[in-house]
Design a protein around this motif. Structure first.
Motif, PDB file in Angstrom:
ATOM      1  N   LEU A  99     -48.682 -22.664  40.700  1.00  0.00           N
ATOM      2  CA  LEU A  99     -47.456 -23.318  40.246  1.00  0.00           C
ATOM      3  C   LEU A  99     -47.681 -24.387  39.187  1.00  0.00           C
ATOM      4  CD1 LEU A  99     -45.607 -23.650  43.657  1.00  0.00           C
ATOM      5  CD2 LEU A  99     -45.280 -21.960  41.870  1.00  0.00           C
ATOM      6  N   ASN A 100     -48.871 -24.933  39.109  1.00  0.00           N
ATOM      7  CA  ASN A 100     -49.157 -25.972  38.126  1.00  0.00           C
ATOM      8  C   ASN A 100     -50.126 -25.431  37.076  1.00  0.00           C
ATOM      9  OD1 ASN A 100     -50.638 -26.247  40.750  1.00  0.00           O
ATOM     10  ND2 ASN A 100     -52.021 -27.441  39.482  1.00  0.00           N
ATOM     11  N   ASP A 101     -49.947 -25.894  35.835  1.00  0.00           N
ATOM     12  CA  ASP A 101     -50.804 -25.440  34.736  1.00  0.00           C
ATOM     13  C   ASP A 101     -52.171 -26.109  34.753  1.00  0.00           C
ATOM     14  OD1 ASP A 101     -48.804 -23.778  33.755  1.00  0.00           O
ATOM     15  OD2 ASP A 101     -47.975 -25.359  32.484  1.00  0.00           O
ATOM     16  N   ALA A 102     -52.212 -27.363  35.160  1.00  0.00           N
ATOM     17  CA  ALA A 102     -53.454 -28.139  35.225  1.00  0.00           C
ATOM     18  C   ALA A 102     -53.508 -28.795  36.596  1.00  0.00           C
ATOM     19  CB  ALA A 102     -53.478 -29.198  34.128  1.00  0.00           C
ATOM     20  N   PRO A 103     -54.703 -29.077  37.112  1.00  0.00           N
ATOM     21  CA  PRO A 103     -54.795 -29.708  38.430  1.00  0.00           C
ATOM     22  C   PRO A 103     -53.985 -31.006  38.510  1.00  0.00           C
ATOM     23  CG  PRO A 103     -56.938 -28.937  37.751  1.00  0.00           C
ATOM     24  CD  PRO A 103     -56.029 -28.779  36.565  1.00  0.00           C
ATOM     25  N   LEU A 104     -53.294 -31.161  39.630  1.00  0.00           N
ATOM     26  CA  LEU A 104     -52.440 -32.325  39.860  1.00  0.00           C
ATOM     27  C   LEU A 104     -53.282 -33.531  40.236  1.00  0.00           C
ATOM     28  CD1 LEU A 104     -49.850 -30.451  42.085  1.00  0.00           C
ATOM     29  CD2 LEU A 104     -49.672 -30.937  39.636  1.00  0.00           C
ATOM     30  N   GLU A 105     -52.967 -34.677  39.671  1.00  0.00           N
ATOM     31  CA  GLU A 105     -53.699 -35.901  39.981  1.00  0.00           C
ATOM     32  C   GLU A 105     -52.922 -36.800  40.927  1.00  0.00           C
ATOM     33  OE1 GLU A 105     -55.442 -37.803  36.596  1.00  0.00           O
ATOM     34  OE2 GLU A 105     -55.950 -35.890  35.679  1.00  0.00           O
ATOM     35  N   THR A 106     -51.730 -36.367  41.337  1.00  0.00           N
ATOM     36  CA  THR A 106     -50.903 -37.130  42.265  1.00  0.00           C
ATOM     37  C   THR A 106     -51.012 -36.518  43.653  1.00  0.00           C
ATOM     38  OG1 THR A 106     -48.977 -35.748  41.854  1.00  0.00           O
ATOM     39  CG2 THR A 106     -49.270 -37.663  40.411  1.00  0.00           C
ATOM     40  N   ASN A 107     -50.298 -37.101  44.606  1.00  0.00           N
ATOM     41  CA  ASN A 107     -50.307 -36.560  45.965  1.00  0.00           C
ATOM     42  C   ASN A 107     -48.967 -35.932  46.323  1.00  0.00           C
ATOM     43  OD1 ASN A 107     -48.803 -38.898  46.180  1.00  0.00           O
ATOM     44  ND2 ASN A 107     -49.534 -39.341  48.239  1.00  0.00           N
TER      45      ASN A 107
END
Length: 154
Positions: A99-107
């Motif tokens: 679902l995300n293009d780049a790894p998420l840095e949030t929680n």
């Protein structure tokens, strides 16, 4: 598992710029926790039709790094694993859809309604989360979080 390291900065000519700094923490990578993915409907009541979903999880510490601050002193900074979120609609087989293009840095991550029609026999959507390390390697997936389709139909 944990050690200490003292650092002294030298110039090109070997002259010390100051006394050795405070000891820096050096850690060996331990067991990486399995992510736990939680969710809640975002906006409206359960019978309001197609809605977004808020996913959230606990951040996991990947490492502690030593940085030099603006005061020219060493400081510890904690870096956390990033995350990738995946979706599939059972009984459809793997692979799940990222679902995300780049790894998420949030929680947390909000997922809008994605699909108005579902395959026959589908009763839920399944979401999983994978932690991603500093080199882009994915870790084992979380248990699937199942969302009933009743809250997602228009």
């Amino acid at each position: 598992d944990v050690g200490a390291l003292g650092v002294q900065v030298l110039t090109r000519f070997g002259l010390g710029l100051g006394p050795p700094s405070e000891a820096a923490r050096v850690e060996r990578v331990g067991a990486i926790p399995l992510p736990a993915l939680a969710w809640q409907w975002a906006g409206g009541s359960e019978g309001a039709g197609a809605r977004s979903v808020l996913f959230y999880w606990r951040l996991a510490r990947e490492r502690i790094v030593q940085v030099i601050g603006t005061d020219a002193q060493p400081h510890e900074r904690v870096q956390y694993y990033r995350a990738n979120l995946y979706r599939r609609v059972p009984p459809a087989p793997w692979p799940p859809l990222a679902l995300n293009d780049a790894p998420l840095e949030t929680n947390h991550w909000i997922v809008p309604p994605l699909q108005a029609e579902f395959p026959p026999g589908a009763t839920a959507e399944a979401y999983t989360l994978r932690f991603v390390d500093q080199f882009g390697n994915e870790r084992p997936a979380s248990p699937e979080a199942l969302l009933p389709l009743t809250g997602r139909r228009p």
